[in-house]
Design an enzyme around this catalytic site. Structure first.
Site, PDB file in Angstrom:
ATOM      1  CG  ASN A 210     -24.937 -20.109 -21.192  1.00  0.00           C
ATOM      2  OD1 ASN A 210     -24.385 -21.060 -21.731  1.00  0.00           O
ATOM      3  ND2 ASN A 210     -25.806 -20.274 -20.197  1.00  0.00           N
ATOM      4  CG  ASP A 278     -26.375 -17.307 -12.386  1.00  0.00           C
ATOM      5  OD1 ASP A 278     -26.434 -18.473 -11.975  1.00  0.00           O
ATOM      6  OD2 ASP A 278     -25.302 -16.736 -12.679  1.00  0.00           O
ATOM      7  CE  LYS A 288     -41.325 -10.870 -33.153  1.00  0.00           C
ATOM      8  NZ  LYS A 288     -41.242 -10.771 -34.608  1.00  0.00           N
ATOM      9  N   PRO A 307     -33.460 -21.284  -9.582  1.00  0.00           N
ATOM     10  CG  PRO A 307     -34.481 -23.353  -9.898  1.00  0.00           C
ATOM     11  CD  PRO A 307     -34.535 -21.916 -10.352  1.00  0.00           C
ATOM     12  CG  ASP A 308     -26.949 -23.129  -7.354  1.00  0.00           C
ATOM     13  OD1 ASP A 308     -26.675 -24.317  -7.614  1.00  0.00           O
ATOM     14  OD2 ASP A 308     -26.115 -22.218  -7.399  1.00  0.00           O
ATOM     15  CB  ILE A 309     -29.472 -27.392 -10.657  1.00  0.00           C
ATOM     16  CG1 ILE A 309     -30.557 -26.670 -11.457  1.00  0.00           C
ATOM     17  CG2 ILE A 309     -29.594 -28.903 -10.782  1.00  0.00           C
ATOM     18  CD1 ILE A 309     -30.327 -26.641 -12.947  1.00  0.00           C
ATOM     19  CG  PHE A 325     -17.446 -27.720 -14.446  1.00  0.00           C
ATOM     20  CD1 PHE A 325     -17.872 -28.989 -14.088  1.00  0.00           C
ATOM     21  CD2 PHE A 325     -16.409 -27.597 -15.362  1.00  0.00           C
ATOM     22  CE1 PHE A 325     -17.286 -30.114 -14.643  1.00  0.00           C
ATOM     23  CE2 PHE A 325     -15.818 -28.717 -15.927  1.00  0.00           C
ATOM     24  CZ  PHE A 325     -16.255 -29.980 -15.562  1.00  0.00           C
ATOM     25  CE  LYS A 339     -19.045 -19.380  -8.913  1.00  0.00           C
ATOM     26  NZ  LYS A 339     -18.730 -19.210 -10.289  1.00  0.00           N
ATOM     27  CE  LYS A 343     -22.722 -22.459  -7.022  1.00  0.00           C
ATOM     28  NZ  LYS A 343     -23.664 -22.349  -8.137  1.00  0.00           N
TER      29      LYS A 343
HETATM   30  O1  C5P Z   1     -22.595 -19.936  -9.371  1.00  0.00           O
HETATM   31  P1  C5P Z   1     -22.116 -20.457 -10.685  1.00  0.00           P
HETATM   32  O2  C5P Z   1     -23.179 -20.415 -11.743  1.00  0.00           O
HETATM   33  O3  C5P Z   1     -20.873 -19.855 -11.203  1.00  0.00           O
HETATM   34  O4  C5P Z   1     -21.773 -21.969 -10.334  1.00  0.00           O
HETATM   35  C1  C5P Z   1     -21.373 -22.851 -11.300  1.00  0.00           C
HETATM   36  C2  C5P Z   1     -21.703 -24.258 -10.894  1.00  0.00           C
HETATM   37  O5  C5P Z   1     -23.009 -24.344 -10.341  1.00  0.00           O
HETATM   38  C3  C5P Z   1     -21.715 -25.158 -12.099  1.00  0.00           C
HETATM   39  O6  C5P Z   1     -21.342 -26.449 -11.658  1.00  0.00           O
HETATM   40  C4  C5P Z   1     -23.166 -25.104 -12.526  1.00  0.00           C
HETATM   41  O7  C5P Z   1     -23.533 -26.257 -13.265  1.00  0.00           O
HETATM   42  C5  C5P Z   1     -23.895 -25.031 -11.212  1.00  0.00           C
HETATM   43  N1  C5P Z   1     -25.142 -24.256 -11.237  1.00  0.00           N
HETATM   44  C6  C5P Z   1     -26.356 -24.886 -11.091  1.00  0.00           C
HETATM   45  N2  C5P Z   1     -27.514 -24.157 -11.062  1.00  0.00           N
HETATM   46  C7  C5P Z   1     -27.493 -22.820 -11.195  1.00  0.00           C
HETATM   47  C8  C5P Z   1     -26.262 -22.155 -11.351  1.00  0.00           C
HETATM   48  C9  C5P Z   1     -25.118 -22.913 -11.372  1.00  0.00           C
HETATM   49  O8  C5P Z   1     -26.394 -26.125 -10.980  1.00  0.00           O
HETATM   50  N3  C5P Z   1     -28.611 -22.127 -11.196  1.00  0.00           N
END
Ligand code: C5P
Length: 402
Positions: A210, A278, A288, A307-309, A325, A339, A343
């Site tokens: 991105n 995501d 390739k 995974p959502d860190i 953020f 969010k 979260k």
């Molecule tokens: O759900 P979204 O991606 O919009 O959430 C944004 C926030 O979550 C940001 O702080 C981003 O760094 C964190 N994030 C994360 N891991 C992910 C997706 C988002 O830590 N896989």
């Protein structure tokens, strides 16, 4: 160590004999790593030439408010937003009086009114003028509004008098300017920051990513170090230098980022500024991927969730004070609030990335921070460095209250 590395300083030069020291001051600020743009009052120009300060700062000197050519190059509002610090040296009695009254009748006073950056004055005037009750009342008013005063010093003056009113020396002013950025608000704390994009491989030569530049996360890391924190910065692939005294860990994918963050735990505060992908391709092709020469069909890529860190770390038993953020192009505050809740965050920084002047890849930002009680605090448009320092001060304050 360059204590003003990459700091943007607008140096205002007023009309006093001490303006001769401003030339040296430009050198000392640049020695410390600062970028300097000079704004001179008409009085300042009587004492030292713009050419001298242009040569020393490496940029044209800003002189007039109503000069269309100069405004087109970098207008007064742009200059005000550009600044991380506005330092006026020398600050004459007249300038102090105009600033105290909020007068904006030349470029310098207009920049001071328009900026969100900290403002510092190095007074320089005859001792009787400094001691005059009018000047002292102005000094008090300016200090009450948060404007810092560097000096004046005392000693023999150009006019032959002896007393208070000498402008501090260039070295002392450069140190005082650097002190403005060292806040000590996070002394003794470990801060973990994620920054930049992630890259998710499709095959050995292609990936999904991105537009995140990492600038906001890196600016936060720099501001956190200045605030006294020990900072671990886990960054996706970006083209940015590592801020001084920051421990940087480079990663590529979201899963690498999570692993690096987990290895860096425990921490007291977490700021997740990374734009994490995501989804990732379910399978990374070992070779390739080739176009099928016999058909014009598209390519279907099966993606799986990453995974959502942030949510993972904020959900741990030893969870840090967690700040996320939310970069959105619509329904900013509503999505951000959701969010924050989903979260389990303490604060969320909402960022409108549909606005081209701010957010992804730009030099400036403007954000709104939302807390668990849904209180909103707005930080208006300024350089990412300045927004970062404001955010760090705000986060430190909320952390102490938590
Ligand atoms: O759900 P979204 O991606 O919009 O959430 C944004 C926030 O979550 C940001 O702080 C981003 O760094 C964190 N994030 C994360 N891991 C992910 C997706 C988002 O830590 N896989």
């Amino acid at each position: 160590m360059q204590r003003l590395y990459r700091k943007r300083i607008v140096l205002g030069v007023g009309g006093g004999i001490a303006a001769y020291k401003s030339a040296e001051l430009v050198r000392r600020l640049r020695d410390q790593g600062a970028e300097v743009r000079v704004v001179m009052t008409s009085g300042g120009r009587e004492f030292i030439t713009p050419l001298t300060l242009q040569a020393l700062s490496g940029h044209p000197v800003h002189l007039d408010l109503l000069d269309p050519a100069a405004e087109a190059a970098m207008g007064h509002i742009e200059l005000a937003r550009w600044a991380d610090l506005v330092l006026i040296a020398p600050a004459t009695a007249d300038l102090m009086a105009r600033l105290a009254q909020g007068v904006a009748n030349d470029l310098l006073t207009t920049v001071v009114l328009a900026t969100n950056a900290p403002i510092a004055l190095a007074p320089a005037m005859n001792q009787a003028m400094w001691a005059d009750p009018a000047t002292q009342a102005n000094r008090q008013l300016l200090e009450q509004r948060g404007i810092r005063l560097f000096g004046p010093g005392s000693g023999s003056q150009a006019c032959g008098d002896i007393g208070m009113g000498r402008m501090l020396e260039a070295d002392e002013l450069a140190h005082a300017a650097a002190d403005c950025f060292d806040t000590g608000l996070l002394t003794g704390l470990h801060l973990l920051i994620t920054a930049g994009p992630t890259q998710e491989n499709i095959d050995p030569v292609r990936y999904i990513t991105n537009h995140s530049s990492g600038k906001m996360g890196f600016a936060l890391a720099e501001a956190a170090v200045e605030a006294g924190a020990r900072v671990t910065l886990v960054s996706g692939p970006v083209f940015l230098p590592t801020p001084d005294r920051v421990q940087r860990i480079d990663v590529v994918s979201a899963r690498d980022m999570l692993a690096a963050c987990e290895a860096a735990m425990p921490c007291d505060l977490l700021i997740a500024a990374a734009a994490v992908a995501d989804y990732r391709p379910e399978v990374v092709a070992p070779h390739k991927l080739k176009k099928d020469p016999t058909s014009g069909e598209g390519l279907l890529l099966q993606m799986v969730r990453n995974p959502d860190i942030l949510a993972t770390l904020a959900g741990r038993e030893d969870r840090p004070f967690s700040v996320g953020f939310a970069a959105e192009t619509e329904n900013l505050l509503e999505y951000a609030t959701r969010k924050l809740r989903d979260k389990n965050l303490d604060l969320i920084v909402a960022n409108d990335v549909a606005n081209p002047g701010i957010g992804f890849n730009s030099e400036e930002n403007a954000v709104t921070v939302i807390d668990r009680q849904q209180r909103e605090t707005r930080f208006s448009q300024a350089s990412k460095g300045h927004i970062a320092r404001q955010l760090i001060a705000f986060i430190a304050d909320r952390y102490r209250q938590a």
